[in-house]
Every structure is written in C-alpha cells, then in structure tokens.
Design a protein around this motif. Structure first.
Motif, PDB file in Angstrom:
ATOM      1  N   LEU A 116       3.980  -1.063   2.846  1.00 45.91           N
ATOM      2  CA  LEU A 116       4.859  -0.205   4.237  1.00 45.91           C
ATOM      3  C   LEU A 116       6.278   0.308   3.648  1.00 45.91           C
ATOM      4  O   LEU A 116       5.703   1.631   3.913  1.00 45.91           O
ATOM      5  CB  LEU A 116       5.778  -1.869   4.436  1.00 45.91           C
ATOM      6  CG  LEU A 116       6.339  -1.027   5.864  1.00 45.91           C
ATOM      7  CD1 LEU A 116       5.608  -0.024   6.716  1.00 45.91           C
ATOM      8  CD2 LEU A 116       6.546  -1.946   6.455  1.00 45.91           C
ATOM      9  N   ALA A 117       6.951   0.463   2.759  1.00 47.73           N
ATOM     10  CA  ALA A 117       7.515   1.095   2.319  1.00 47.73           C
ATOM     11  C   ALA A 117       7.324   2.306   1.204  1.00 47.73           C
ATOM     12  O   ALA A 117       7.435   3.153   1.509  1.00 47.73           O
ATOM     13  CB  ALA A 117       8.492   0.743   1.390  1.00 47.73           C
ATOM     14  N   SER A 118       6.306   2.673   0.399  1.00 48.85           N
ATOM     15  CA  SER A 118       5.623   2.965  -0.240  1.00 48.85           C
ATOM     16  C   SER A 118       4.945   4.281   1.295  1.00 48.85           C
ATOM     17  O   SER A 118       3.968   5.699   1.578  1.00 48.85           O
ATOM     18  CB  SER A 118       4.464   2.899  -1.354  1.00 48.85           C
ATOM     19  OG  SER A 118       3.676   2.331  -0.474  1.00 48.85           O
ATOM     20  N   ALA A 119       4.541   3.909   2.023  1.00 48.88           N
ATOM     21  CA  ALA A 119       3.073   4.033   2.375  1.00 48.88           C
ATOM     22  C   ALA A 119       4.720   4.809   3.832  1.00 48.88           C
ATOM     23  O   ALA A 119       4.371   6.290   4.178  1.00 48.88           O
ATOM     24  CB  ALA A 119       2.837   3.466   3.838  1.00 48.88           C
ATOM     25  N   LEU A 120       5.377   4.030   4.463  1.00 43.37           N
ATOM     26  CA  LEU A 120       6.411   5.006   5.169  1.00 43.37           C
ATOM     27  C   LEU A 120       7.374   6.802   4.366  1.00 43.37           C
ATOM     28  O   LEU A 120       7.539   7.365   4.960  1.00 43.37           O
ATOM     29  CB  LEU A 120       8.418   4.511   5.648  1.00 43.37           C
ATOM     30  CG  LEU A 120       7.487   3.587   6.228  1.00 43.37           C
ATOM     31  CD1 LEU A 120       8.875   2.657   6.032  1.00 43.37           C
ATOM     32  CD2 LEU A 120       7.534   3.760   7.748  1.00 43.37           C
ATOM     33  N   ALA A 159       8.997  -6.021 -10.876  1.00 40.71           N
ATOM     34  CA  ALA A 159       7.869  -5.604 -11.550  1.00 40.71           C
ATOM     35  C   ALA A 159       6.222  -4.850 -10.365  1.00 40.71           C
ATOM     36  O   ALA A 159       6.392  -3.881 -10.647  1.00 40.71           O
ATOM     37  CB  ALA A 159       7.152  -6.717 -11.910  1.00 40.71           C
ATOM     38  N   SER A 160       6.896  -5.123  -9.019  1.00 41.20           N
ATOM     39  CA  SER A 160       6.417  -5.448  -7.879  1.00 41.20           C
ATOM     40  C   SER A 160       6.411  -3.391  -7.641  1.00 41.20           C
ATOM     41  O   SER A 160       5.728  -2.822  -7.352  1.00 41.20           O
ATOM     42  CB  SER A 160       6.916  -5.866  -6.545  1.00 41.20           C
ATOM     43  OG  SER A 160       5.883  -5.568  -5.746  1.00 41.20           O
ATOM     44  N   LEU A 161       7.798  -3.357  -7.607  1.00 39.75           N
ATOM     45  CA  LEU A 161       8.629  -1.742  -7.706  1.00 39.75           C
ATOM     46  C   LEU A 161       7.970  -1.392  -8.088  1.00 39.75           C
ATOM     47  O   LEU A 161       7.113   0.619  -7.723  1.00 39.75           O
ATOM     48  CB  LEU A 161       9.814  -1.963  -7.854  1.00 39.75           C
ATOM     49  CG  LEU A 161      10.831  -1.903  -6.003  1.00 39.75           C
ATOM     50  CD1 LEU A 161      12.602  -1.838  -6.891  1.00 39.75           C
ATOM     51  CD2 LEU A 161      10.971  -0.040  -5.985  1.00 39.75           C
ATOM     52  N   HIS A 185       2.537   4.577  -7.389  1.00 41.89           N
ATOM     53  CA  HIS A 185       1.221   4.555  -7.302  1.00 41.89           C
ATOM     54  C   HIS A 185       0.215   4.307  -6.337  1.00 41.89           C
ATOM     55  O   HIS A 185      -0.975   4.303  -6.303  1.00 41.89           O
ATOM     56  CB  HIS A 185       0.517   4.677  -8.945  1.00 41.89           C
ATOM     57  CG  HIS A 185       1.795   5.637 -10.037  1.00 41.89           C
ATOM     58  ND1 HIS A 185       0.738   6.447 -10.782  1.00 41.89           N
ATOM     59  CD2 HIS A 185       2.452   4.932 -11.008  1.00 41.89           C
ATOM     60  CE1 HIS A 185       1.782   7.146 -11.312  1.00 41.89           C
ATOM     61  NE2 HIS A 185       2.463   5.738 -11.580  1.00 41.89           N
ATOM     62  N   LEU A 186       0.762   3.525  -5.671  1.00 43.08           N
ATOM     63  CA  LEU A 186       0.233   2.951  -4.499  1.00 43.08           C
ATOM     64  C   LEU A 186      -0.716   3.961  -4.245  1.00 43.08           C
ATOM     65  O   LEU A 186      -2.008   3.603  -3.393  1.00 43.08           O
ATOM     66  CB  LEU A 186       1.282   1.956  -3.669  1.00 43.08           C
ATOM     67  CG  LEU A 186       0.148   1.107  -2.992  1.00 43.08           C
ATOM     68  CD1 LEU A 186      -0.801   0.194  -4.060  1.00 43.08           C
ATOM     69  CD2 LEU A 186       1.423   0.259  -2.021  1.00 43.08           C
ATOM     70  N   PHE A 187       0.116   4.845  -3.121  1.00 43.04           N
ATOM     71  CA  PHE A 187      -0.904   5.549  -2.166  1.00 43.04           C
ATOM     72  C   PHE A 187      -1.231   7.090  -2.775  1.00 43.04           C
ATOM     73  O   PHE A 187      -1.569   8.183  -1.994  1.00 43.04           O
ATOM     74  CB  PHE A 187      -0.207   5.265  -0.837  1.00 43.04           C
ATOM     75  CG  PHE A 187      -0.368   4.315   0.202  1.00 43.04           C
ATOM     76  CD1 PHE A 187      -1.608   3.190   0.468  1.00 43.04           C
ATOM     77  CD2 PHE A 187       0.523   2.847   0.226  1.00 43.04           C
ATOM     78  CE1 PHE A 187      -1.854   2.270   1.095  1.00 43.04           C
ATOM     79  CE2 PHE A 187       0.417   1.454   0.705  1.00 43.04           C
ATOM     80  CZ  PHE A 187      -1.154   1.328   0.845  1.00 43.04           C
ATOM     81  N   ARG A 209     -11.273  -0.871 -11.193  1.00 42.95           N
ATOM     82  CA  ARG A 209     -11.198  -0.268 -12.782  1.00 42.95           C
ATOM     83  C   ARG A 209     -10.373   1.019 -12.961  1.00 42.95           C
ATOM     84  O   ARG A 209     -10.297   0.732 -14.330  1.00 42.95           O
ATOM     85  CB  ARG A 209     -12.877   0.317 -12.442  1.00 42.95           C
ATOM     86  CG  ARG A 209     -13.356   1.584 -13.601  1.00 42.95           C
ATOM     87  CD  ARG A 209     -14.541   1.662 -13.127  1.00 42.95           C
ATOM     88  NE  ARG A 209     -15.682   0.683 -13.479  1.00 42.95           N
ATOM     89  CZ  ARG A 209     -16.326   0.543 -12.376  1.00 42.95           C
ATOM     90  NH1 ARG A 209     -17.316   1.960 -11.786  1.00 42.95           N
ATOM     91  NH2 ARG A 209     -17.397  -0.891 -13.457  1.00 42.95           N
ATOM     92  N   LEU A 210      -9.566   1.707 -11.649  1.00 47.60           N
ATOM     93  CA  LEU A 210      -9.049   2.538 -12.852  1.00 47.60           C
ATOM     94  C   LEU A 210      -7.320   2.297 -13.316  1.00 47.60           C
ATOM     95  O   LEU A 210      -6.507   2.582 -14.448  1.00 47.60           O
ATOM     96  CB  LEU A 210      -7.879   3.102 -10.763  1.00 47.60           C
ATOM     97  CG  LEU A 210      -8.513   4.327 -10.343  1.00 47.60           C
ATOM     98  CD1 LEU A 210      -8.468   4.455  -9.514  1.00 47.60           C
ATOM     99  CD2 LEU A 210      -9.259   5.809 -11.582  1.00 47.60           C
ATOM    100  N   ALA A 211      -7.219   0.341 -12.643  1.00 44.29           N
ATOM    101  CA  ALA A 211      -6.026  -0.208 -13.525  1.00 44.29           C
ATOM    102  C   ALA A 211      -6.235  -0.072 -15.067  1.00 44.29           C
ATOM    103  O   ALA A 211      -5.233  -0.079 -15.638  1.00 44.29           O
ATOM    104  CB  ALA A 211      -6.412  -1.451 -12.353  1.00 44.29           C
TER     105      ALA A 211
END
Lengths: 200, 251, 223
Positions: free
Chosen positions: C149-153, C64-66, C71-73, C15-17
C-alpha cells in the motif's frame, strides 16, 4: 453490427484542465482509426483512456471485446528473454493466438527468442511488442505510435499486420505523426486539438 | 426542497471564487471567537481555579495539553470527512481543505507532545515516558507527517491530494487500532501505567476553563483551516482568471 | 475469467526474482546481519538476548520486507507492464494480490524458514519457537500488504524511499506489538492466544481492504 469500441464525448483532465477537446469514437469490426495531432495534443492520453488505463473525466467508453494496448513503453521486461516475454503475453490475456516461434518469425525476429530483451535494439523491441499482439488474440488494438523507431521494412510489416487484423474482424486505433498507414480500406481519421484554456 | 437548496449551496462552495469569498468572510470571525474563548479560558485557568492539592500549580498546563490532544484527534476526523467527500465527489476545494488540515493537526499534536513532556518532568521525573497516550500521539504525529510529505512529493497537486486522501482514510481505520494496540502494550509492559488524572476525577470547579479552551481550539482549527485553504487555492490558481480579477480589484 | 493470467504473473514475478538472485537474498542477509550485530552490540548475555529476541527477529523481518518495496511496482511502472494490468479482463485488485503474494514469498517466507536458527542464536526459549513462527506466518503477510500500500501511494513521486518509511512506520506499530507480545508471552510461559487472535484479526481486516486501497492508489499514480 455493434461497435467493438465506442466512446462518447470522452475527455480527460490533468490538474483540473481538459487535455484535449472531448471526442467521439465508434469502431466496428474491420474499421481503423488514425489519431493525429501535434505533439502534446493528447494522442497518447486518448489511447490510454480508450484502453481503460486512465479513467475519463467526462463521457463514457464502451469496450465490447478484448483489448490490446501497445504503448511507447513497450511493456517488455529486459531481464527476461524474448521468448519468456511473449509467453507471458500469451498467457496474460486473450485467447491463444500464434505460437511464440511463429509470431517471432512473422515479425522478423526468428532465432532471437533466447536473447535477453535488454540486448535488443529499439526497433527490435518494437517488433517484440508487435509479436505480443499476435500471440494472444484480441479484437481491439490500440497502438501508440506503432511506426516509431521502425525501418521501412518494419513500417510495411505494421501495415501488413494491420490489414490482416482488420480482415480478421478486428479493429484498430493508432496514433502517428510520421508515416501514415497504408491500408486496404481507407481508415477513419480523428484530429485531436488541445483543449483551449480560456483562463490563460 | 430544502435538501435541494443545501445541495446547490454545497456545489457553489466547490467553486473557487465562492469558496475564497466565504473563507475570507468567515475566518476572521472564527479567529475572533477563538481569541475571546482562549482569553477567557486562560484567565480562569490561571487565576480562578485553585491549585491542585497534589500537583499545586503545575497541573494548569492541562488546560493547553488536553484541548490540544482532543483537537489533534478531532482535526483528523474533520480531514477524514473532507477526504471522503473529496474522493467520492471529486470536489477540489475539499481536497485542498483535507490537505491543509494536516499541518494544523500536526501542530496540535506537537503542542500536545511538548506540553505532555513538560508536564511529565515534575510529575514522573523524566521528559518522556512510554505512556499509552503519549505514544499514540507520537504515532499520530507521524501519520500527519506522512500525509504532508506525500502531498508535498507530488508535482501535480490534484493527484497528490487524491493519493493523500486515500492515506487519510487508511489512517482513519488504523489510528483506533494503533491506539488500542499501544494501550495493550503499555498495560503489558508497565503493570500500572501512570495516569495524568490519577484515580480521582477532576473537581467540578476545574472543568469550565477546560471547556472554554476546547471551544477555542476548535475555532482556531477552523479559522486556520479556512485561511490556509484560501492561500493554497490562490497559490494553485495564480494563473487563472478569477485570481487575476481579484488581484486587480484589490490592487 | 480464469486464473491463467494470475498464474502467469506469479510465475513471471518469481522468475524475475530468481534472475536477480543477489537482490532476492537480501532479506536473509539482513536477518543474519541483525542476528550477528545485536549480540555484538549488547553483549552475549543469554538473559538479555532471550528477552529481546522476539523484537529483534521481528524488526529484521520488517526491514527485510521494507528493502524490496522500491522494486514492488516501480520497475513495472517504468517499463510499461503496470499499465497493461488495466487492459486485461482480470480485476486489478487480484493482480495486486498476486504481486503482494510474490513479495511475501521472497521476503517473508525466508525469514519464517530461518526463524528457528535465529531463535537458537538469540537463546529464545524452545517453547516460544512455535509461537514465533506462527506469529511470523500471520504477521509477515501483513507487512507485505502494508508495504504494498505504501509503495503504491508513493509510486508517482520521485523521492519514494524516505517517504515510504514514514508511511509504513505508523501502520506496522500494531503488527509489531501483537506479534512480539505473542512471542514474549509464550517465552514467559503464558498463553499467546489473545495476541495471535488480534494479529489474525488484523490480517483478516487487511486482506480485502488493502488490495482495494492499493489498486486505487496505483490507478491515481499511473495517470
């Protein structure tokens, strides 16, 4: 009667140093605890440890019931409407509680359900957080500064909700440094002291 | 009984003052050993070993290139072991050691890439070839840089060290996969890869200096690791009692 | 425990997307930007374009994924919804998996759906189209896992984005090699099975491990 929430000699370290002197907590149904202490003494940290958000560096925490944590961040998505936020809260954890509209009426936000949460004032956002506690039933409430940014009527509302929750067999631990909660039964008190740093 | 003693000794090393002292005593010996091995190895490599019949004297760079490459990988292994210890037992000195290994590993990787490139110029006629080994080394360099950057980006050094330790372990799983995939890729795209050693194996007389240099790089890594860790520890604990006592004692 | 919280999280994420419509279309905009700019840069020769098509589509998928990783976490960290993950009954690893799934739905799936168009524009031989889509289907979830994983780190740092690219680059090397290798092999009339098998093996390896590592990294970063 077994404790809903208990902690033994629980402490937390930041950069390798204890934030506050380790404390014991034991809360059964109907019991409340007011955590107080000067700014920066670690009230929020303690509540976050009790909630399981932070891992304690020493001691242990036992949670024997579902838990709700209301922090100063509020956990409200500004891009969603008030109603959508509460619907999420009710589905995300706990057993179903009040319907969204009832909960909104209860916290004095009747009719604001379709507003984007972004457009609310700080006090109104706080009230959305309180409504979040009502839409899903959870026995343990951990409230970080629940009176912050609320007016007098808001403060009384918090007291009323707390009394009802305690009468319902729930338990509450809250931190505050302004208004003291007025509860039907005298709450337990815990004064946190910042850990001494002998090295400094 | 012995196990218990080892355990106690291990925990003692976790205490900053003891660790500081041990580093201070051990590191100079490692440096000295490294210097002796390197001097001996380089002398033999440059003056004793006969020129190669194909590459004449240019092959001698191998005595720096190969040990650096091995140490770049061995260093990562050391960091991974330290990272596991750090994450499981939360020992601060191992966290610091794991972090301090990264710049040293990155340095060896850079030496390996630079010497490979210099060697490549007369051999291949270009400074860079998409050789499987060089390419994986380049990726390894970025792994090291990522670990260093991640650690540096945190204000809370302990938190940064723990997060970067997770990254080290992710890399441990990933580096063999990267290596395999790059080999796979070069065999697909180049048909036959140019190999440093060609088909022929090295003559036995060329080997001893190589081993001396390998030992030298190992000792060098250890010495640099202990020195860097000791410095970082003092830097982090500069306001603590034990550092002040040390400073007053030496002043 | 039931799946209701997971479903609730997925619904809210999507919904946010949708509400951030413009941002959510970025992956497609990126894909087409690459598709248009590359021929303009290297010339419209069909042979050259066909040769670089697998790589181009894959690099576009990667970028595109990058794009969406910042905004992931982070928004959840800032508004306090992230810390709520640890107060519920659901294992956080599952919530992480749901979040990564929604990231894939927003960034990976559109690229897969528009891959046939991309393949046409870059003169990819028809026989390779199926393999291209299959490689994207196996590979884009890997991109989401690695990116997550990278954005969590990097969540606890305030200069996330540069660091993010440095962390991601080594991790995606194998994905890119196996995926583009599969498509190139198919385009040359060879069997892509070995490449796709290795790509699938990576996914199987990453599916259980990455959410675990991501959870550990998130936990450290909210402290």
């Amino acid at each position: 009667m077994s404790a809903l929430l208990s902690a033994e000699q629980v402490g937390f370290t930041r950069s390798g140093e204890l934030v506050f002197e380790p404390v014991d907590v034991n809360l059964g149904a109907g019991q409340a605890l007011v955590v107080s202490g000067p700014n920066g003494s670690g009230k929020t940290t303690l509540l976050r440890v009790l909630a399981g958000i932070l891992a304690p560096a020493c001691g242990r925490v036992d949670r024997n019931a579902l838990l709700a944590f209301l922090g100063h961040l509020g956990a409200v998505k500004g891009d969603l409407s008030v109603r959508e936020n509460l619907q999420f809260a009710s589905r995300f954890c706990g057993r179903p509680g009040l319907a969204v509209n009832q909960a909104l009426a209860r916290v004095g936000l009747a009719g604001l359900g379709l507003r984007p949460a972004r457009a609310l004032s700080a006090g109104q956002k706080r009230r959305v957080g309180l409504a979040g506690l009502l839409v899903a039933r959870r026995e343990i409430w951990l409230l970080d500064e629940p009176y912050a940014s609320l007016d007098d009527a808001g403060g009384e509302l918090v007291d009323r909700l707390l009394n009802e929750h305690l009468a319902d067999g729930g338990t509450v631990a809250l931190s505050t440094h302004q208004r003291q909660p007025r509860l039907e039964q005298e709450p337990g008190r815990l004064l946190i002291s910042p850990a001494g740093r002998p090295d400094e | 009984m012995i196990w218990k003693k080892i355990k106690v000794g291990f925990h003692k090393l976790g205490s900053p003052p003891v660790f500081y002292r041990v580093c201070q005593v051990v590191a100079p010996w490692l440096w000295a050993g490294a210097a002796v091995c390197a001097a001996f190895g380089l002398y033999k490599a440059l003056f004793v070993v006969p020129p190669d019949y194909q590459q004449s004297d240019s092959f001698r760079i191998l005595y720096v290139h190969v040990p650096a490459a091995w140490q770049a990988m061995a260093g990562y292994l050391v960091m991974s072991i330290l990272a596991i210890i750090a994450l499981v037992w939360r020992i601060r000195t191992t966290e610091i050691m794991a972090m301090m290994g990264a710049p040293i590993g990155a340095a060896f990787t850079t030496i390996c890439l630079a010497t490979g490139s210099i060697w490549g110029r007369p051999m291949w006629g270009t400074w860079w070839a998409w050789d499987a080994r060089l390419t994986s080394m380049l990726v390894l360099l970025f792994v090291y840089l990522g670990i260093m950057g991640l650690y540096a980006a945190f204000e809370d050094k302990r938190k940064g060290a723990r997060v970067a330790c997770i990254l080290i372990l992710v890399g441990l799983v990933n580096i063999p996969i990267i290596h395999f995939s790059v080999e796979w890729w070069t065999t697909l795209h180049q048909g036959s890869t140019i190999s440093f050693f060609g088909e022929s194996s090295m003559d036995a007389s060329m080997m001893p200096p190589l081993w001396w240099m390998v030992i030298a790089t190992k000792l060098m890594f250890g010495a640099a690791l202990l020195d860097r860790s000791r410095n970082e520890l003092v830097e982090q604990d500069r306001r603590k009692g034990w550092v002040r006592q040390k400073m007053e004692a030496t002043a | 425990m039931n799946g209701r919280p997971l479903l609730a999280l997925l619904r809210r994420d999507l919904r946010l997307a949708v509400r951030h419509g413009g941002e959510s279309l970025m992956p497609l905009v990126f894909l087409f930007a690459v598709l248009i700019l590359v021929p303009l840069g290297v010339g419209p020769g069909p042979n050259l374009l066909a040769a670089i098509a697998p790589g181009m589509v894959w690099v576009a998928a990667l970028l595109a994924s990058l794009l969406a990783l910042e905004h992931l976490f982070r928004p959840d960290l800032e508004d306090g919804t992230l810390e709520q993950w640890w107060t519920g009954e659901v294992p956080v690893g599952l919530l992480v998996a749901v979040r990564l799934f929604s990231h894939w739905l927003i960034t990976g799936l559109p690229v897969i759906l528009f891959a046939p168009v991309a393949a046409q524009m870059l003169y990819l031989p028809d026989r390779a189209l199926g393999v291209l889509m299959l490689s994207l289907l196996i590979g884009t979830p890997l991109l989401s896992l690695i990116g997550g994983l990278a954005s969590a780190l990097t969540l606890g740092t305030n200069r996330g984005s540069v660091l993010l690219s440095i962390l991601i680059f080594p991790l995606v090397v194998p994905v890119l090699i196996f995926a583009t290798g599969a498509v190139s092999a198919a385009a040359d009339g060879l069997s892509p099975q070995a490449h796709l098998g290795l790509l699938a093996a990576l996914l199987i390896l990453a599916l259980p491990l990455v959410p675990l590592a991501t959870t550990a990294a998130l936990k450290l970063n909210i402290e």
